[in-house]
Design an enzyme around this catalytic site. Structure first.
Site, PDB file in Angstrom:
ATOM      1  N   GLU A 190      38.123  23.695  48.949  1.00 21.10           N
ATOM      2  CA  GLU A 190      39.296  24.413  49.434  1.00 21.10           C
ATOM      3  C   GLU A 190      40.467  23.449  49.608  1.00 21.10           C
ATOM      4  OE1 GLU A 190      42.281  26.510  50.979  1.00 21.10           O
ATOM      5  OE2 GLU A 190      40.531  27.399  50.012  1.00 21.10           O
ATOM      6  N   GLN A 191      41.632  23.821  49.072  1.00 15.67           N
ATOM      7  CA  GLN A 191      42.770  22.908  49.112  1.00 15.67           C
ATOM      8  C   GLN A 191      43.378  22.768  50.508  1.00 15.67           C
ATOM      9  OE1 GLN A 191      46.225  24.175  46.898  1.00 15.67           O
ATOM     10  NE2 GLN A 191      45.861  26.332  47.348  1.00 15.67           N
ATOM     11  N   ARG A 205      41.629  40.987  57.626  1.00 17.04           N
ATOM     12  CA  ARG A 205      41.261  40.052  56.561  1.00 17.04           C
ATOM     13  C   ARG A 205      40.573  38.804  57.132  1.00 17.04           C
ATOM     14  NH1 ARG A 205      42.729  39.153  51.201  1.00 17.04           N
ATOM     15  NH2 ARG A 205      44.006  41.031  51.261  1.00 17.04           N
ATOM     16  N   TYR A 225      47.094  51.856  59.719  1.00 15.66           N
ATOM     17  CA  TYR A 225      45.746  52.191  60.174  1.00 15.66           C
ATOM     18  C   TYR A 225      45.374  51.254  61.325  1.00 15.66           C
ATOM     19  CZ  TYR A 225      44.841  48.597  56.561  1.00 15.66           C
ATOM     20  OH  TYR A 225      44.880  47.475  55.760  1.00 15.66           O
ATOM     21  N   ASP A 231      41.118  36.990  42.092  1.00 19.34           N
ATOM     22  CA  ASP A 231      42.530  36.985  41.685  1.00 19.34           C
ATOM     23  C   ASP A 231      42.822  35.969  40.589  1.00 19.34           C
ATOM     24  OD1 ASP A 231      43.186  39.025  43.359  1.00 19.34           O
ATOM     25  OD2 ASP A 231      44.213  37.798  44.858  1.00 19.34           O
TER      26      ASP A 231
END
Length: 389
Positions: free
Chosen positions: A30-31, A104, A213, A290
């Site tokens: 992970e950067q 998230r 929501y 993605d």
């Protein structure tokens, strides 16, 4: 040697967990200096819960989720309800899992804890993959810090501006949609009381929409407001004046305007995607999430597709045994048609459901307003029924 995963977001962690569950040693690169997730709420369809169950973290994800009663479409001009897709027991029985919304960061945290608890997963931060070299028997990942990391395979799960994709596909900058999304999270008591619906609600207006929501056990409401601005440059997480957002929605009805006025701080993103590509594989290197198939938000499936990718990848490599190149190609062949369909469907949903005006708006209302719940379910089987077995 290990399998390397470039990127420690939802897709990267899901890939690591899927591969580790199949017996592979995995290192996530992970950067950022720490593993975390920005943003707010995302929607999780039954297909995503199927993937989470396959990954072994379904119960943990369910504990963090809010289970909405329906998907509601409102006309932001007339303030009329167009249609509702019920998400009650018949929906759950049909798709063998619920539909929910989740923060998230909570979903990322569930996957992160799964990886931390797995003996075959190593997590490294402050380590950005910038290039790679295929070696015939494996791959060498090159990092920004000058390391050369040998591995059996490299999975590029490094997002919209993937360095792995830049080398593998070389298709330049993402496609800027010209749609600007403003996001905010507000305490539930700040949400207008008559609009505190237990639903994922979409107010569709001319070249704009608002989604809201509840999240985190109904402590807060997630607000997403999108408008066509013809923006030409990508922006991510930039604070904007509250008045700018309010002016952007001054043309909609009074109730949806009240939602906009309930928030006191906003950040903006300019939405981007890419043209679908057949090239996901280069020797022992593959794209995921993605990095492979970025899509607009209008089908609410970006994170869901990344988790499906992960499950498929783990299964394909397990079945391939030592022939990882064949396994990666099998993964690509299985995932490409489905994710391409979602990329194109997301664009179409934005144009024909979220943002039509004038006569197109009336046609949308008549078309969707005439559907029964079973009509909706029949049209969604291909999406939500996937992975139930």
């Amino acid at each position: 040697m290990t399998i390397l995963v470039a990127g420690g977001g939802i897709g990267g962690l899901a890939a690591a967990l899927a591969l580790a569950n199949k017996g592979f040693a995995v290192t996530v690169l992970e950067q950022a200096s720490s593993l975390g997730e920005i943003g707010a709420g995302i929607q999780i369809g039954p297909n995503a819960f199927h993937a989470l169950d396959h990954l072994g973290v379904g119960p943990a994800a369910r504990a963090k989720a809010v289970y909405v009663d329906g998907l509601v479409l409102m006309d932001a001009v007339s303030d009329e309800r167009v249609c509702t897709i019920p998400l009650d027991e018949p929906f759950r029985e049909r798709y063998r899992n619920p539909y929910a919304v989740i923060h998230r960061a909570d979903l990322h945290g569930v996957l992160l804890e799964g990886c931390r608890a797995h003996e075959r997963v190593v997590l490294r931060t402050a380590c950005r993959v910038v290039d790679y070299e295929n070696t015939g028997s494996g791959v060498v990942a090159l990092t920004q810090g000058g390391e050369r990391l040998e591995a059996r395979a490299l999975i590029g799960a490094d997002g919209l501006r993937s360095a792995v994709r830049a080398r593998l596909v070389g298709d330049g900058e993402p496609v800027v949609s010209g749609h600007t999304t403003y996001r905010s999270v507000i305490p539930t008591e700040q949400m207008p009381e008559e609009l505190r619906w237990n639903a994922a609600t979409l107010w569709a207006g001319p070249k704009c929409h608002i989604v809201h929501y509840p999240l985190q056990g109904w402590k807060v409401f997630n607000l997403v407001a999108t408008v066509h601005t013809d923006a030409r440059e990508a922006v991510a997480g930039e604070p904007v004046p509250t008045e700018l957002v309010r002016q952007s929605f001054a043309h909609v009805a009074a109730r949806p305007q009240r939602i906009i006025h309930a928030a006191e701080s906003w950040k903006r993103w300019v939405l981007c995607d890419r043209e679908p590509q057949e090239t996901w594989i280069d020797g022992r290197v593959a794209l995921l999430g993605d990095a492979a198939h970025p899509m607009l938000q209008y089908m609410a499936q970006g994170a869901c597709m990344a988790m499906e990718d992960a499950v498929c990848l783990g299964r394909a490599l397990e079945q391939a045994g030592n022939d990882l190149s064949t396994g990666l190609e099998a993964y690509r062949q299985e995932r490409l048609p489905r994710t391409t369909r979602l990329q194109l469907a997301s664009r179409a949903m934005g144009e024909y459901v979220y943002h039509p005006d004038a006569a197109r708006r009336l046609a949308r209302n008549a078309w969707l307003g005439a559907k029964t719940p079973v009509d909706f379910y029949n049209s969604l089987d291909w999406l939500y029924g996937f992975g139930a077995a």
